[in-house]
Enzyme design. Structure first.
Site, PDB file in Angstrom:
ATOM      1  CB  SER A   1     -24.094 -96.689  16.210  1.00 19.73           C
ATOM      2  OG  SER A   1     -25.367 -97.269  16.209  1.00 19.73           O
TER       3      SER A   1
ATOM      4  CG  ASN B   1     -31.572 -85.103  14.334  1.00 14.91           C
ATOM      5  OD1 ASN B   1     -31.979 -85.067  15.492  1.00 14.91           O
ATOM      6  ND2 ASN B   1     -30.358 -84.716  13.983  1.00 14.91           N
ATOM      7  N   GLY B   2     -34.240 -87.642  11.780  1.00 11.99           N
ATOM      8  CA  GLY B   2     -35.003 -87.975  10.570  1.00 11.99           C
ATOM      9  C   GLY B   2     -36.411 -88.436  10.913  1.00 11.99           C
ATOM     10  NE  ARG B   3     -35.479 -93.100  13.850  1.00 10.81           N
ATOM     11  CZ  ARG B   3     -34.845 -93.703  14.831  1.00 10.81           C
ATOM     12  NH1 ARG B   3     -35.465 -94.598  15.579  1.00 10.81           N
ATOM     13  NH2 ARG B   3     -33.579 -93.417  15.083  1.00 10.81           N
TER      14      ARG B   3
ATOM     15  CG  ASP C   1     -30.544 -92.407  16.340  1.00  7.74           C
ATOM     16  OD1 ASP C   1     -30.640 -91.877  15.214  1.00  7.74           O
ATOM     17  OD2 ASP C   1     -30.681 -93.625  16.525  1.00  7.74           O
TER      18      ASP C   1
ATOM     19  NE  ARG D   1     -28.050 -99.524  15.767  1.00  7.89           N
ATOM     20  CZ  ARG D   1     -29.366 -99.504  15.580  1.00  7.89           C
ATOM     21  NH1 ARG D   1     -30.138-100.358  16.216  1.00  7.89           N
ATOM     22  NH2 ARG D   1     -29.908 -98.634  14.755  1.00  7.89           N
TER      23      ARG D   1
ATOM     24  CG  HIS E   1     -30.266 -83.432  10.167  1.00  4.06           C
ATOM     25  ND1 HIS E   1     -30.070 -84.478  11.035  1.00  4.06           N
ATOM     26  CD2 HIS E   1     -30.286 -83.985   8.930  1.00  4.06           C
ATOM     27  CE1 HIS E   1     -29.970 -85.616  10.347  1.00  4.06           C
ATOM     28  NE2 HIS E   1     -30.108 -85.335   9.073  1.00  4.06           N
TER      29      HIS E   1
ATOM     30  CG  LEU F   1     -19.589 -78.406  28.956  1.00  4.52           C
ATOM     31  CD1 LEU F   1     -19.924 -79.615  29.814  1.00  4.52           C
ATOM     32  CD2 LEU F   1     -20.817 -78.014  28.117  1.00  4.52           C
TER      33      LEU F   1
ATOM     34  CD1 TRP G   1     -17.517 -90.322   5.906  1.00  4.50           C
ATOM     35  CD2 TRP G   1     -18.098 -88.550   4.669  1.00  4.50           C
ATOM     36  NE1 TRP G   1     -16.810 -89.237   6.360  1.00  4.50           N
ATOM     37  CE2 TRP G   1     -17.136 -88.143   5.617  1.00  4.50           C
ATOM     38  CE3 TRP G   1     -18.604 -87.587   3.779  1.00  4.50           C
ATOM     39  CZ2 TRP G   1     -16.672 -86.836   5.719  1.00  4.50           C
ATOM     40  CZ3 TRP G   1     -18.144 -86.290   3.871  1.00  4.50           C
ATOM     41  CH2 TRP G   1     -17.194 -85.912   4.824  1.00  4.50           C
TER      42      TRP G   1
ATOM     43  CB  SER H   1     -16.452 -93.190  10.188  1.00  5.18           C
ATOM     44  OG  SER H   1     -15.685 -92.707  11.247  1.00  5.18           O
TER      45      SER H   1
ATOM     46  NE  ARG I   1     -27.226 -90.699   7.968  1.00 11.71           N
ATOM     47  CZ  ARG I   1     -28.017 -90.418   8.978  1.00 11.71           C
ATOM     48  NH1 ARG I   1     -28.719 -89.308   8.979  1.00 11.71           N
ATOM     49  NH2 ARG I   1     -28.120 -91.226  10.007  1.00 11.71           N
TER      50      ARG I   1
HETATM   51  C1  FPP Z   1     -29.147 -88.747  13.877  1.00 10.87           C
HETATM   52  O1  FPP Z   1     -30.390 -88.546  13.313  1.00 10.87           O
HETATM   53  C2  FPP Z   1     -28.324 -87.562  13.898  1.00 10.87           C
HETATM   54  C3  FPP Z   1     -27.242 -87.315  13.100  1.00 10.87           C
HETATM   55  C4  FPP Z   1     -26.813 -88.167  11.986  1.00 10.87           C
HETATM   56  C5  FPP Z   1     -26.407 -86.172  13.270  1.00 10.87           C
HETATM   57  C6  FPP Z   1     -26.627 -85.371  14.522  1.00 10.87           C
HETATM   58  C7  FPP Z   1     -26.610 -83.996  14.092  1.00 10.87           C
HETATM   59  C8  FPP Z   1     -27.211 -82.960  14.695  1.00 10.87           C
HETATM   60  C9  FPP Z   1     -27.914 -83.000  15.996  1.00 10.87           C
HETATM   61  C10 FPP Z   1     -27.203 -81.673  14.012  1.00 10.87           C
HETATM   62  C11 FPP Z   1     -25.848 -81.287  13.573  1.00 10.87           C
HETATM   63  C12 FPP Z   1     -25.041 -80.728  14.669  1.00 10.87           C
HETATM   64  C13 FPP Z   1     -23.767 -80.438  14.458  1.00 10.87           C
HETATM   65  C14 FPP Z   1     -22.974 -79.731  15.498  1.00 10.87           C
HETATM   66  C15 FPP Z   1     -23.147 -80.837  13.193  1.00 10.87           C
HETATM   67  P1  FPP Z   1     -30.766 -89.464  12.079  1.00 10.87           P
HETATM   68  O2  FPP Z   1     -30.661 -88.644  10.848  1.00 10.87           O
HETATM   69  O3  FPP Z   1     -29.923 -90.693  12.073  1.00 10.87           O
HETATM   70  O4  FPP Z   1     -32.247 -89.801  12.437  1.00 10.87           O
HETATM   71  P2  FPP Z   1     -33.046 -91.098  12.001  1.00 10.87           P
HETATM   72  O5  FPP Z   1     -32.325 -92.276  12.592  1.00 10.87           O
HETATM   73  O6  FPP Z   1     -34.381 -90.868  12.616  1.00 10.87           O
HETATM   74  O7  FPP Z   1     -33.065 -91.121  10.516  1.00 10.87           O
END
Ligand code: FPP
Length: 252
Positions: free
Chosen positions: A202, A28-30, A26, A200, A43, A137, A75, A72, A77
């Site tokens: 989720s 990536n966006g932040r 979790d 959490r 991402h 693994l 979708w 699930s 987003r």
């Molecule tokens: C959460 O960050 C991450 C995801 C929704 C997807 C995780 C995906 C990757 C690590 C890359 C894709 C990898 C594969 C193998 C498909 P968020 O976008 O919810 O971050 P935020 O809560 O900060 O907005």
């Protein structure tokens, strides 16, 4: 030294690792927003963190690593972000599958496959097929995955058996439900890690998490690496040692 002050990892002991680690990747966006970058970049860097983590997990001797790649609920987003995430999965499998196979990683996939695009479904199947006999693994990719949906699928399959007269209602036990989940042969996760400071589950592995240790780390997923994984395992070991003591006393 009090228990609370004891070092997380005692260098005189072997570095015992949990058998099955599951991760909610979790933040990536932040991570991207904090740098004024588009979410896509978060991402993309998340995939790099994933590569490092898979390598580290293998080196540390973890047997099963489950990653929450697309839920699930994802979708909902924006379409452009869904396209980006699907594109990253395609690229991850196309670019990394050969190396994963060479490292003897076995790929498994959990989640609902029916509503995925044909080419994504084929790529996931190809990854499972190619790596089927690998003994390193096991990387479990939770894709289009939701735990409630997984449990509902199990309930549906069991209900069909009951309706067909092949199963008595009283034969429906927790063990039977577990055997109808997406990957019934996998052990439950010992340790579930969530990055980004959120605390959490989720809708991730709700059934399998009944006895898992949960470790929440404050860093965003793109910053996760081997050292962060080792820290989380250190925290897990400290908790497990306490639990092990109680179990030993109860049995003595
Ligand atoms: C959460 O960050 C991450 C995801 C929704 C997807 C995780 C995906 C990757 C690590 C890359 C894709 C990898 C594969 C193998 C498909 P968020 O976008 O919810 O971050 P935020 O809560 O900060 O907005």
């Amino acid at each position: 030294m009090s228990k609370a002050e004891a070092p997380l990892i005692d260098p005189s002991e072997p570095f015992v690792v949990p058998r099955h680690v599951a991760i909610i990747m979790d933040g990536n966006g932040r991570w991207a927003a904090a740098r004024g970058l588009p979410r896509t970049e978060g991402h993309r860097r998340g995939v790099e963190a994933l590569r490092k983590t898979v390598r580290a997990a293998g080196e540390l001797g973890i047997s099963f690593l489950t990653i929450f790649s697309f839920s699930s609920e994802n979708w909902s987003r924006p379409a452009s972000e869904i396209r980006d995430l699907m594109g990253l999965l395609r690229r991850f499998i196309r670019n990394d599958l050969a190396e994963l196979h060479q490292s003897r990683v076995r790929v498994r996939v959990i989640g609902q496959r029916n509503d995925l695009a044909d080419d994504i479904r084929r790529l996931l199947e190809e990854a499972e097929e190619l790596t089927r006999d690998n003994d390193g693994l096991t990387l479990v990719v939770a894709f289009n995955y939701g735990a409630r949906q997984e449990i509902a699928r199990a309930a549906e399959r069991i209900a069909s058996e009951v309706a067909a007269g092949r199963l008595a209602p009283e034969a429906v036990t927790a063990d039977l439900i577990a055997r109808h989940l997406d990957a019934p042969d996998l052990p439950d996760p010992d340790l579930i890690i969530r990055t980004s400071g959120e605390q959490r589950l989720s809708n991730f592995l709700l059934w399998q998490a009944a006895y898992s240790e949960l470790v929440f780390v404050p860093i965003y997923w793109p910053d996760f690496d081997r050292s962060a994984l080792e820290d989380a395992i250190g925290e897990y070991r400290r908790r497990e040692r306490r639990f092990g003591g109680l179990v030993a006393q109860a049995g003595s």
